[in-house]
Scaffold this motif. Sequence first.
Motif: not given
Length: 322
Positions: A166-174, A192-200, A229-237
Amino acid sequence: MDEPEVNDGLISDSKEAQLKNLLYLKDLHKDEIIQLLDQSDHFLKSNQPDEFVELLKNQSIASLFFEPSTRTSASFQLAAKRLGAETIMIDEKTSSATKGESVLDTIKNLEAMGVRGFIIRTGDKNLFAPLIDNVGSNTSLISAGEASISHPTQGLLDLLTIRQQKSSFDHLKVVIMGDISHSRVARSLTEGLNILNAANITLISPEEFKPNMANFPNTDFEKDPNKGLSDADVVVALRVQKERIESCENGLSLDQYSKIYQLSQDKLELCKPDAIVMHPGPMNRGVEISNEVADGKQSVILKQVENGVAIRMAVLTEILKQ
Ligand code: CP
């Protein structure tokens, strides 16, 4: 959020910047995480298998696994070997732990043999704090998974996999979906996502697997996968951790669970069309994830495994380089 900062992939020579232990991702600064991801990419790009065998030459590393493991254990062994380190595997069932020797005494004996790095997997929430205070000043502890609390190298390899795709964590919904309350993977990835400022960051689980949300700052919780799940960029099962479920968890059956929470093709279609599918493994195929999705073209599950070796090389190098 800033774009991920990429350097030339070389670990800094600064002693001040060197990590001593790795137990929790929340203890790392953004720059330290980015450095480890960059270094892992550097290892992955090499097409010369012997290029790094001098990095930890003459270093001895012991693995102490008090819970089963395939991926973490094997990838730490491979990582150490590729860096030229000597490795010792202490098996709880055949070591003097069976005679009542404490973990601290085991470490002190191995320290006396010259071991400096200890990779430890434990189900005991109270193991690391007293160890940190009592091991030698040159000894480093690396968590390979601590109860339901932390799995820092899994968190790092997950971040690396997301960044590659995804290149960037900006605007990412995980979205992290499954047995969140028992999941050290969810804890470390969220840190980790919080430290890298993932959007959601959205956690999806039934009420039975809802975690203490104080351990998951800056996250949304949703019981309904159709909404979460709506509009997710990444899904971790996440795997349903039968071994950590003391009772029947208020009667939720695996059948009921799978009907609502299995990441199936129709649920994946609620996400963005280019969403990636992740799973830390081991998978319960047909429970939290369908075969079709696990093996489908959006799955990066085996890429996560490949990244695991590079991340562990980066962590070992950063902590044990001299
Ligand atoms: N993801 C993970 O920790 O797998 P193992 O239990 O096989 O190490």
